[in-house]
Design a protein around this motif. Structure first.
Motif, PDB file in Angstrom:
ATOM      1  N   THR A   1      45.356  15.197  99.528  1.00 39.71           N
ATOM      2  CA  THR A   1      45.618  15.630 100.930  1.00 39.71           C
ATOM      3  C   THR A   1      44.572  14.743 101.809  1.00 39.71           C
ATOM      4  O   THR A   1      45.201  14.267 102.997  1.00 39.71           O
ATOM      5  CB  THR A   1      45.338  17.136 101.061  1.00 39.71           C
ATOM      6  OG1 THR A   1      45.806  17.959 100.175  1.00 39.71           O
ATOM      7  CG2 THR A   1      45.460  17.531 102.550  1.00 39.71           C
TER       8      THR A   1
ATOM      9  N   ILE B   1      50.692  19.815  98.639  1.00 40.95           N
ATOM     10  CA  ILE B   1      50.252  18.645  99.544  1.00 40.95           C
ATOM     11  C   ILE B   1      51.019  18.496 100.755  1.00 40.95           C
ATOM     12  O   ILE B   1      50.360  18.161 101.866  1.00 40.95           O
ATOM     13  CB  ILE B   1      50.335  17.614  98.524  1.00 40.95           C
ATOM     14  CG1 ILE B   1      49.115  17.633  97.339  1.00 40.95           C
ATOM     15  CG2 ILE B   1      50.053  16.353  99.152  1.00 40.95           C
ATOM     16  CD1 ILE B   1      49.032  16.746  96.111  1.00 40.95           C
ATOM     17  N   VAL B   2      52.526  18.497 100.699  1.00 40.95           N
ATOM     18  CA  VAL B   2      53.197  18.387 101.838  1.00 40.95           C
ATOM     19  C   VAL B   2      52.760  19.276 102.981  1.00 40.95           C
ATOM     20  O   VAL B   2      52.328  18.910 104.130  1.00 40.95           O
ATOM     21  CB  VAL B   2      54.699  18.687 101.760  1.00 40.95           C
ATOM     22  CG1 VAL B   2      55.447  18.804 103.003  1.00 40.95           C
ATOM     23  CG2 VAL B   2      55.186  17.449 100.798  1.00 40.95           C
TER      24      VAL B   2
ATOM     25  N   LEU C   1      60.700  20.406  94.886  1.00 38.01           N
ATOM     26  CA  LEU C   1      59.954  19.856  96.032  1.00 38.01           C
ATOM     27  C   LEU C   1      58.947  20.972  96.213  1.00 38.01           C
ATOM     28  O   LEU C   1      57.925  20.627  97.001  1.00 38.01           O
ATOM     29  CB  LEU C   1      60.794  19.486  97.305  1.00 38.01           C
ATOM     30  CG  LEU C   1      61.724  18.470  96.998  1.00 38.01           C
ATOM     31  CD1 LEU C   1      62.557  18.233  98.207  1.00 38.01           C
ATOM     32  CD2 LEU C   1      61.074  17.257  96.624  1.00 38.01           C
TER      33      LEU C   1
ATOM     34  N   ILE D   1      43.864  18.365  94.409  1.00 37.72           N
ATOM     35  CA  ILE D   1      44.885  18.371  95.623  1.00 37.72           C
ATOM     36  C   ILE D   1      44.099  18.079  96.997  1.00 37.72           C
ATOM     37  O   ILE D   1      44.637  17.443  97.811  1.00 37.72           O
ATOM     38  CB  ILE D   1      45.273  19.867  95.754  1.00 37.72           C
ATOM     39  CG1 ILE D   1      46.354  20.204  94.826  1.00 37.72           C
ATOM     40  CG2 ILE D   1      46.072  20.143  97.123  1.00 37.72           C
ATOM     41  CD1 ILE D   1      46.901  21.682  94.573  1.00 37.72           C
TER      42      ILE D   1
ATOM     43  N   ASN E   1      55.107  24.091  93.770  1.00 41.08           N
ATOM     44  CA  ASN E   1      54.377  23.147  92.837  1.00 41.08           C
ATOM     45  C   ASN E   1      53.231  22.301  93.604  1.00 41.08           C
ATOM     46  O   ASN E   1      53.091  22.496  95.010  1.00 41.08           O
ATOM     47  CB  ASN E   1      55.129  22.216  92.044  1.00 41.08           C
ATOM     48  CG  ASN E   1      56.035  21.219  92.886  1.00 41.08           C
ATOM     49  OD1 ASN E   1      55.849  21.033  94.222  1.00 41.08           O
ATOM     50  ND2 ASN E   1      57.104  20.672  92.425  1.00 41.08           N
ATOM     51  N   GLU E   2      52.472  21.354  93.002  1.00 41.68           N
ATOM     52  CA  GLU E   2      51.450  20.849  93.765  1.00 41.68           C
ATOM     53  C   GLU E   2      52.039  19.865  94.990  1.00 41.68           C
ATOM     54  O   GLU E   2      51.472  19.747  96.116  1.00 41.68           O
ATOM     55  CB  GLU E   2      50.681  19.746  92.808  1.00 41.68           C
ATOM     56  CG  GLU E   2      49.497  20.239  92.412  1.00 41.68           C
ATOM     57  CD  GLU E   2      48.637  19.342  91.457  1.00 41.68           C
ATOM     58  OE1 GLU E   2      48.295  19.574  90.342  1.00 41.68           O
ATOM     59  OE2 GLU E   2      48.586  18.327  91.932  1.00 41.68           O
ATOM     60  N   PHE E   3      53.237  19.145  94.652  1.00 42.41           N
ATOM     61  CA  PHE E   3      53.818  18.447  95.827  1.00 42.41           C
ATOM     62  C   PHE E   3      53.898  19.134  97.122  1.00 42.41           C
ATOM     63  O   PHE E   3      53.664  18.781  98.045  1.00 42.41           O
ATOM     64  CB  PHE E   3      55.209  17.710  95.152  1.00 42.41           C
ATOM     65  CG  PHE E   3      56.096  17.111  96.291  1.00 42.41           C
ATOM     66  CD1 PHE E   3      55.599  15.800  96.385  1.00 42.41           C
ATOM     67  CD2 PHE E   3      56.870  17.477  97.158  1.00 42.41           C
ATOM     68  CE1 PHE E   3      56.351  14.949  97.450  1.00 42.41           C
ATOM     69  CE2 PHE E   3      57.686  17.017  97.985  1.00 42.41           C
ATOM     70  CZ  PHE E   3      57.157  15.439  98.253  1.00 42.41           C
TER      71      PHE E   3
END
Lengths: 361, 277
Positions: B68, B147-148, B139, B64, B142-144
């Motif tokens: 990032t 990261i956002v 969205l 992550i 989770n990891e997504f």
């Protein structure tokens, strides 16, 4: 000879401020032209317009008769030595010099050959792998020159190329620059505010003030025959006499200046009787006269200040004409200067020049 | 002379004592606990090699943080480049826009992203309404999602060092390159980009190190399903009361950061990174 570069009414305005006022100039192929002027006179703006970094507000720029006014700088591709050299700090000397070749997509073999020739030209053969910060000021300047010349540009533009160097080095590099110009035979356009540099380097000098080209000519012609007070004052030092024409002779005038009648040769258009004129007299054209000696013009004075310059003396002499600045070569000075000492000064009738009073502000 | 200097050092004393009592001592304690509990020895550290859960959280965190860092650098570079080339007036507005997020609480920003990204959030509803998707996209939680949120938080930290390094690039060099026949693309690739690299490396180190210790953003946007190191430590210590394991991970985190700094301090000027002259 044809003009390689021609400026036609080239002007630059920033809002209401006029940086350059309609400059007309023709630069001959292979010549060394210097744009000389005080700061803010528009000389750098003209150079930047020639290079293509500054867009002219009006006028045209012609290279070999072709209009290049609208071309961006990378299409003109004139060699340029920037103030402070603008060497790429992350590239070695060799990479710096090869940069113009690389961006043109030239092959390695061709690049290496030109690089070697360029290093040779500026005598930096052993320095190819150094970084710019590992070089002295003079060496950096030579790298900048090599980089500007390596791609055979039609013109080499120099923006105050020697201003960052100390006096001694500057003199050396002036000679080198002049020799380089002879060797490569290209058209050089130089910008400087240093009058000595302009005189010693150039085939031609254009003097600028307040955005206007005031006079252009060979260095000697400009120095000997300045057309205006500004040129006489900026290019070297001068004494100025304001007077009135009281006598007209064959080829000479009698000019009344503060109670003295001066004899003055004229070769140009002659002013009429009663006209107000301004005379410019170089300090080194004034001689200290012995008791028996004579001259066209003689004035008595008293030394009010003096300094020793090694090669000569610089004197300030109080006379009926005001304080005269006088330069005497030390070996020919018939005395040891002393404040308060009386002195007879004289000069030939063709020594001063009639100049326009354009107010040397 | 000596006495006067001693006087100045005396002024540092309160701060020095404060730091050593409230900062260095706890860290040393954490180090000690990681070797002493539940039994003295290296048992906690052996788990790095044997325990799958420990390994998973380390790998997840590194992944992550790397993603990032790369995304924050890309976005930050584009922003810094734009700001560098902007006019003086525009530059001030751009800087304000970059810095304003820094003044908003991490918590608020994390929840703002939740409302945007969740199943009934603005993005999913818009896409569904437009008929682009039939089922809502996953969205967030989770990891997504993590990261956002992290990229959003990190972009200003990426911009500042890069901007500083870009503003040191002499505009004359770029003009010189163009004057020698380089196209805009060549000027960027051969002159601007290499000269801005110190800033990029500095920004990369800064963002990566900050990301390693992220707690609130991953906790909220990960929804407890994706664990990063900081949340995992808090879980071990506060919920599972496994002090030994938690402090071991904390020590590992500190060591990783120090090693990263030590390695890159040879490459970039750390004083610039942390705002020194």
């Amino acid at each position: 000879m044809s003009a390689a570069l021609e400026l036609r009414g080239l002007a630059k305005r920033y809002g209401s401020f006029v940086a350059v006022e309609g400059a007309d100039l023709a630069v001959e192929r292979g010549s060394f032209l210097t744009l000389l002027g005080p700061s803010g006179s528009g000389k750098t703006t003209i150079l930047m317009m020639i290079a293509g970094f500054t867009e002219p507000s009006a006028g045209q720029l012609l290279l070999d008769g072709q209009d290049i006014t609208a071309l961006p700088p990378e299409k003109r591709a004139f060699g340029m030595v920037f103030q402070g050299y603008a060497l790429f700090p992350h590239m070695s000397v060799a990479e710096n010099i090869a940069f113009p070749l690389r961006v043109r997509g030239q092959g390695r073999a061709e690049r290496d050959e030109k690089l070697r020739a360029a290093l040779d030209l500026v005598q930096l053969t052993g320095f190819a792998d150094r970084l710019p910060k590992q070089l002295s000021g003079g060496q950096q300047q030579r790298v900048a020159l090599a980089r500007a010349l390596v791609f055979d540009p039609a013109l080499l533009l120099l923006d105050e190329p020697l201003s960052a160097l100390d006096k001694k080095l500057r003199a050396e590099l002036q000679e080198e620059l002049r020799a380089l110009h002879r060797r490569v035979g290209r058209t050089f356009i130089n910008v400087t505010h240093d009058q000595e540099e302009a005189l010693s380097l150039s085939d031609e000098v254009a003097i600028l003030n307040h955005g206007r080209i005031i006079q252009k000519g060979a260095p000697a012609a400009l120095y000997e025959r300045p057309r205006s007070r500004f040129v006489a004052d900026f290019l070297g030092k001068s004494n100025f006499f304001q007077g009135v024409v009281r006598e007209l002779g064959g080829g000479w005038l009698g000019v009344q200046v503060a109670g003295l009648r001066l004899r003055q040769v004229v070769d140009g258009p002659r002013p009429g009787l009663g006209a107000a004129v301004l005379l410019s007299l170089r300090p080194e054209k004034i001689a200290a006269l012995g008791a028996e000696e004579s001259a066209d013009n003689i004035v008595e004075g008293v030394i009010s200040a003096w300094s020793y310059l090694g090669a000569g003396f610089s004197l300030a002499v109080e006379t009926a004409l005001g304080v005269l600045r006088v330069h005497l070569p030390a070996w020919r000075a018939p005395f040891v200067p002393e404040i308060g000492a009386a002195l007879r000064l004289g000069w030939a009738a063709d020594a001063p020049t009639l100049v326009d009073d354009d107010d040397a502000a | 002379m000596m006495r006067r200097e001693a006087g100045w050092y005396a002024l540092l004393l309160p701060a020095f004592l404060l730091l050593s009592v409230f900062y260095v001592t706890p860290i040393l304690q954490v180090l000690a606990i990681s070797f002493l509990e539940p039994s003295p020895g290296f048992s906690n550290y052996e788990r790095i090699g044997t325990n799958l859960s420990v390994q998973r959280v380390i790998i997840t965190t590194l992944r992550i943080c790397s993603i990032t860092t790369v995304l924050a650098l890309l976005l930050g570079y584009a922003l810094s480049y734009t700001i560098t080339l902007a006019s003086e007036r525009a530059r001030r507005w751009w800087l304000l826009c970059v810095l304003v997020p820094l003044w908003i609480s991490v918590l608020v920003r994390a929840f703002a992203w939740v409302t945007l990204l969740r199943r009934q959030g603005l993005i999913n509803q818009t896409l569904q309404g437009a008929g682009v998707i039939s089922e809502p996209l996953e969205l967030v939680w989770n990891e997504f999602g993590i990261i956002v949120g992290m990229v959003h938080y990190m972009v200003p930290y990426a911009v500042l060092p890069m901007l500083a390094s870009m503003r040191e690039i002499e505009p004359r060099l770029l003009a010189a390159a163009r004057g020698m026949g380089a196209s805009r693309g060549q000027v960027f690739a051969r002159v601007f980009l290499p000269l801005s690299m110190p800033g990029v490396v500095a920004a990369g180190v800064l963002v990566f190190i900050f990301s390693l210790g992220f707690y609130i953003t991953p906790a909220i946007l990960g929804g407890g399903k994706t664990l990063m190191v900081a949340e995992w430590i808090s879980l071990q210590i506060l919920d599972l009361i496994r002090w030994g394991l938690g402090t071991m991970m904390a020590t590992l985190l500190v060591v990783t950061i120090l090693v990263t700094l030590a390695v890159f301090s040879r490459v970039v000027n750390m004083r610039r990174l942390f705002g020194g002259a």
